[in-house]
Design an enzyme around this catalytic site. Structure first.
Site, mmCIF file in Angstrom:
data_model
loop_
_atom_site.group_PDB
_atom_site.id
_atom_site.type_symbol
_atom_site.label_atom_id
_atom_site.label_comp_id
_atom_site.label_asym_id
_atom_site.label_seq_id
_atom_site.Cartn_x
_atom_site.Cartn_y
_atom_site.Cartn_z
ATOM 1 N N ASP A 1 0.817 -1.220 0.000
ATOM 2 C CA ASP A 1 0.000 0.000 0.000
ATOM 3 C C ASP A 1 0.848 1.265 0.000
ATOM 4 O O ASP A 1 0.722 2.121 0.896
ATOM 5 C CB ASP A 1 -0.949 -0.015 1.208
ATOM 6 C CG ASP A 1 -1.954 -1.153 1.124
ATOM 7 O OD1 ASP A 1 -2.328 -1.544 0.007
ATOM 8 O OD2 ASP A 1 -2.371 -1.659 2.183
ATOM 9 N N LYS B 1 -12.072 -4.665 -3.440
ATOM 10 C CA LYS B 1 -13.305 -4.883 -2.660
ATOM 11 C C LYS B 1 -14.517 -4.428 -3.447
ATOM 12 O O LYS B 1 -15.316 -3.600 -3.010
ATOM 13 C CB LYS B 1 -13.226 -4.196 -1.300
ATOM 14 C CG LYS B 1 -12.109 -4.773 -0.440
ATOM 15 C CD LYS B 1 -12.262 -4.428 1.016
ATOM 16 C CE LYS B 1 -11.049 -4.889 1.783
ATOM 17 N NZ LYS B 1 -9.823 -4.145 1.403
ATOM 18 N N GLY C 1 -2.770 -7.968 14.971
ATOM 19 C CA GLY C 1 -2.934 -9.423 14.890
ATOM 20 C C GLY C 1 -1.604 -10.165 14.894
ATOM 21 O O GLY C 1 -0.582 -9.637 14.470
HETATM 22 O O1 3DU Z 1 -2.668 -3.227 8.145
HETATM 23 P P1 3DU Z 1 -1.661 -3.521 7.066
HETATM 24 O O2 3DU Z 1 -0.740 -2.386 6.759
HETATM 25 O O3 3DU Z 1 -0.932 -4.816 7.314
HETATM 26 O O4 3DU Z 1 -2.480 -3.725 5.687
HETATM 27 C C1 3DU Z 1 -3.552 -4.595 5.571
HETATM 28 C C2 3DU Z 1 -4.055 -4.637 4.141
HETATM 29 O O5 3DU Z 1 -5.152 -5.526 4.043
HETATM 30 C C3 3DU Z 1 -4.562 -3.311 3.604
HETATM 31 O O6 3DU Z 1 -4.350 -3.295 2.193
HETATM 32 C C4 3DU Z 1 -6.038 -3.349 3.892
HETATM 33 O O7 3DU Z 1 -6.784 -2.536 3.020
HETATM 34 C C5 3DU Z 1 -6.346 -4.815 3.660
HETATM 35 N N1 3DU Z 1 -7.479 -5.337 4.410
HETATM 36 C C6 3DU Z 1 -7.560 -5.249 5.768
HETATM 37 O O8 3DU Z 1 -6.658 -4.702 6.404
HETATM 38 C C7 3DU Z 1 -8.674 -5.778 6.430
HETATM 39 C C8 3DU Z 1 -9.643 -6.399 5.762
HETATM 40 O O9 3DU Z 1 -10.635 -6.934 6.406
HETATM 41 C C9 3DU Z 1 -9.533 -6.505 4.388
HETATM 42 C C10 3DU Z 1 -8.433 -5.974 3.755
#
Ligand code: 3DU
Length: 211
Positions: A7, A59, A169
């Site tokens: 991202d 999504k 998590g």
């Molecule tokens: O929190 P992080 O930086 O590890 O990113 C998580 C990614 O997964 C991010 O692209 C977000 O849009 C996606 N995502 C969720 O975090 C939660 C969901 O339920 C679905 C997608």
């Protein structure tokens, strides 16, 4: 197995990180930030540079015709999987599945998911069991929900859990609960040394799955 959620906005940065961590990850997930920042062509570029399968996390949640129109372009751009919402109904989901592989959201990882999505998760699981997508999204922040979803979901449908790392998590807990893939963004791309962060996570995951 680790899915990198890439991202970032910038094309160069995305390509550099992807190449740096390539050996520790199984797939790359692109979301709106990277597509808006670098254009849809980034999907094919990442795929060609890394040789990894690409997930387009759009999504999608529209009527069947619009879902179809969008999905056609995204699959043509090189996406191997598209993430779609199930709450819009079977017809909208099927419209995309007719064109390629999908991963369907069953429950999200953020606190607000408890407001609307979690209460209908059983119905979304039912849709997934009926249409059999490649995989579903379950919350890596709630291992007990991952365990429940695993129990209710047909065998063979993969579970992807975002929410590992930056959202709190634990990779190990999500995998123990039945996740097939953990989705990780900031913990890798936001680290001072993304390669080291990916390697550490890889070792953690491998130690768990082989032990
Ligand atoms: O929190 P992080 O930086 O590890 O990113 C998580 C990614 O997964 C991010 O692209 C977000 O849009 C996606 N995502 C969720 O975090 C939660 C969901 O339920 C679905 C997608």
């Amino acid at each position: 197995m680790i899915v990198l959620a890439l991202d970032v906005y910038e094309r160069e940065r995305a390509l550099r990180i992807a190449e740096d961590v390539r050996e520790y990850i199984s797939m790359i997930k692109v979301n709106w930030p990277l597509i808006l920042g670098s254009g849809i062509g980034i999907i094919r570029e990442l795929k060609e540079r890394t040789g990894l399968p690409m997930i387009a996390d759009l999504k999608l949640a529209d009527i069947p015709n619009t879902n179809r129109l969008v999905a056609k372009k995204v699959f043509e751009a090189g996406a191997d999987y598209i993430i779609v919402h199930g709450f819009v109904g079977r017809d909208s989901v099927r419209a995309i599945m007719e064109l390629g592989e999908i991963i369907m959201v069953v429950e999200m990882s953020h606190p607000g998911a408890e407001e609307f999505i979690q209460p209908v998760a059983d119905k979304l699981i039912e849709i997934a069991n009926e249409i059999e997508p490649f995989g579903v999204i379950a919350p890596g922040t709630r291992p007990e929900r991952v365990r429940y979803i695993r129990k209710m979901l047909k065998k063979g449908i993969k579970i992807f859990t975002p929410g590992i790392g930056a959202q709190g998590g634990s990779a190990r807990k999500a995998l123990e609960a039945g996740a097939d893939y953990i989705i990780v963004g900031r913990r890798i791309y936001g680290a001072e040394d993304p390669r080291r962060a990916a390697e550490e996570l890889y070792k953690e995951v491998r130690a768990w799955s082989s032990g």
